[in-house]
Design an enzyme around this catalytic site. Structure first.
Site, PDB file in Angstrom:
ATOM      1  N   SER A 178      -0.323  -3.508 -16.383  1.00  0.00           N
ATOM      2  CA  SER A 178       0.660  -4.677 -16.173  1.00  0.00           C
ATOM      3  C   SER A 178       0.412  -5.627 -14.907  1.00  0.00           C
ATOM      4  O   SER A 178       0.343  -6.685 -14.781  1.00  0.00           O
ATOM      5  CB  SER A 178       1.920  -4.291 -16.353  1.00  0.00           C
ATOM      6  OG  SER A 178       2.399  -3.769 -15.118  1.00  0.00           O
TER       7      SER A 178
ATOM      8  N   HIS B 140      -0.103  -0.131  -3.771  1.00  0.00           N
ATOM      9  CA  HIS B 140       0.352   1.113  -4.107  1.00  0.00           C
ATOM     10  C   HIS B 140       1.577   1.028  -4.100  1.00  0.00           C
ATOM     11  O   HIS B 140       2.462   0.017  -3.543  1.00  0.00           O
ATOM     12  CB  HIS B 140       0.096   1.774  -2.956  1.00  0.00           C
ATOM     13  CG  HIS B 140       0.735   3.205  -2.615  1.00  0.00           C
ATOM     14  ND1 HIS B 140      -0.076   4.189  -3.611  1.00  0.00           N
ATOM     15  CD2 HIS B 140       1.798   3.729  -1.840  1.00  0.00           C
ATOM     16  CE1 HIS B 140       0.696   5.261  -3.398  1.00  0.00           C
ATOM     17  NE2 HIS B 140       1.591   4.990  -2.441  1.00  0.00           N
TER      18      HIS B 140
ATOM     19  N   ASP C  42      -4.976   5.233   0.636  1.00  0.00           N
ATOM     20  CA  ASP C  42      -3.456   4.376   0.845  1.00  0.00           C
ATOM     21  C   ASP C  42      -3.253   3.921   2.146  1.00  0.00           C
ATOM     22  O   ASP C  42      -1.889   3.951   2.654  1.00  0.00           O
ATOM     23  CB  ASP C  42      -2.488   5.200   0.298  1.00  0.00           C
ATOM     24  CG  ASP C  42      -2.538   5.429  -1.527  1.00  0.00           C
ATOM     25  OD1 ASP C  42      -3.189   4.818  -1.986  1.00  0.00           O
ATOM     26  OD2 ASP C  42      -1.963   6.405  -1.969  1.00  0.00           O
TER      27      ASP C  42
ATOM     28  N   GLU D 109       5.678  -5.763  -7.818  1.00  0.00           N
ATOM     29  CA  GLU D 109       4.186  -5.593  -7.779  1.00  0.00           C
ATOM     30  C   GLU D 109       3.447  -6.891  -8.241  1.00  0.00           C
ATOM     31  O   GLU D 109       2.610  -7.389  -7.861  1.00  0.00           O
ATOM     32  CB  GLU D 109       3.365  -4.395  -8.344  1.00  0.00           C
ATOM     33  CG  GLU D 109       3.949  -3.376  -7.622  1.00  0.00           C
ATOM     34  CD  GLU D 109       3.504  -1.863  -8.273  1.00  0.00           C
ATOM     35  OE1 GLU D 109       2.514  -1.775  -8.906  1.00  0.00           O
ATOM     36  OE2 GLU D 109       4.381  -0.880  -8.485  1.00  0.00           O
TER      37      GLU D 109
HETATM   38  C1  GAR Z   1       1.472   0.792 -10.503  1.00  0.00           C
HETATM   39  O1  GAR Z   1       3.014   1.066 -10.328  1.00  0.00           O
HETATM   40  C2  GAR Z   1       0.784   0.895  -9.276  1.00  0.00           C
HETATM   41  O2  GAR Z   1       1.271   0.515  -8.014  1.00  0.00           O
HETATM   42  C3  GAR Z   1       0.366   2.124  -9.403  1.00  0.00           C
HETATM   43  O3  GAR Z   1       0.203   2.513 -10.684  1.00  0.00           O
HETATM   44  C4  GAR Z   1       0.922   1.629 -11.254  1.00  0.00           C
HETATM   45  C5  GAR Z   1       0.096   0.954 -12.445  1.00  0.00           C
HETATM   46  O4  GAR Z   1       0.878   0.346 -13.576  1.00  0.00           O
HETATM   47  N1  GAR Z   1      -0.792   2.629  -8.535  1.00  0.00           N
HETATM   48  C6  GAR Z   1      -0.821   3.949  -7.773  1.00  0.00           C
HETATM   49  O5  GAR Z   1       0.238   4.532  -7.771  1.00  0.00           O
HETATM   50  C7  GAR Z   1      -2.117   3.841  -6.916  1.00  0.00           C
HETATM   51  N2  GAR Z   1      -1.771   4.835  -5.893  1.00  0.00           N
HETATM   52  P1  GAR Z   1      -0.096  -0.917 -14.274  1.00  0.00           P
HETATM   53  O6  GAR Z   1      -1.141  -0.231 -15.127  1.00  0.00           O
HETATM   54  O7  GAR Z   1       0.918  -1.521 -15.348  1.00  0.00           O
HETATM   55  O8  GAR Z   1      -0.379  -1.975 -13.393  1.00  0.00           O
END
Ligand code: GAR
Length: 199
Positions: free
Chosen positions: A14, A110, A146, A175
């Site tokens: 996303s 993050h 991170d 995000e």
């Molecule tokens: C998001 O919340 C991102 O911040 C997290 O994974 C998710 C991915 O969602 N990333 C981490 O935890 C990295 N340390 P998405 O695939 O829907 O973008």
């Protein structure tokens, strides 16, 4: 000439979609590749549907050999010569071989207000600590997990009845606002951190 952006994902993608959809009009960058370490990543189909080249570098055959995985990762990225690499839910630990090759070009999102809660399970940890604010951070990627220089942060309130899932949903929406805003600035070398408060 637009800057070339590669986006690395492991899952639903996303954030990748929010970045891709932001790179139109007078935006200085364009997406050139969406790459996943996971063949089943839902984001791959979303990228393909948007006409973006996709690649998979599956980490599983390289179990125990991060160097070989990163050799393949670097080679696949080299083919599209990215100016910027956005890590968007890319869930691999990376070593110098990758990090040195792309130094200064990588940014990551993050789901916590770093330096709080690097690593996993950020939302459960924020709730357990009794935090009243949560959020997300975009930062430059460096060797320390991170922990690279912060480029932007978005805060959201924690509700008294939040579960890790409801908080994750609220943070994820933040995000989707923060990451495109930071990418646009990063592309024109604006590195001063931005702060968003999302209610
Ligand atoms: C998001 O919340 C991102 O911040 C997290 O994974 C998710 C991915 O969602 N990333 C981490 O935890 C990295 N340390 P998405 O695939 O829907 O973008």
């Amino acid at each position: 000439m637009s800057l070339r952006v590669a986006i690395l994902i492991s899952g639903g993608g996303s954030n990748m979609v929010s970045l891709v959809d932001s790179m139109t009009g007078d935006h200085p960058a364009r997406p050139v590749l969406v790459l996943s370490n996971n063949t089943d990543a839902g984001g791959l189909a979303k990228a393909a549907a948007r006409g973006i080249k996709t690649s998979v570098v599956d980490h599983r055959p390289y179990k125990g050999d991060r160097k070989a995985f990163e050799t393949e990762l670097n080679a696949t990225l080299d083919e599209v010569a990215p100016d910027i690499i956005c890590h968007a839910g890319f869930m691999r630990i990376l070593t110098e071989q990758y990090l040195d090759h792309w130094q200064g070009k990588m940014i990551n999102i993050h789901p916590s207000l770093l330096p709080k809660y690097p690593g996993l399970n950020t939302h459960a940890r924020a709730l357990q600590a009794g935090d009243t604010m949560a959020g997300c951070t975009v930062h430059e990627v460096t060797a320390e997990l991170d922990a690279g220089p912060m480029l932007g942060q978005a805060q959201v309130p924690v509700m008294t009845d939040d579960t890790p899932e409801t908080l994750a949903t609220r943070v994820l929406k933040a995000e989707h606002q923060l990451y495109p805003a930071v990418l646009r600035r990063f592309a024109v070398h604006e590195y001063a951190p931005i702060h968003m408060n999302i209610v």
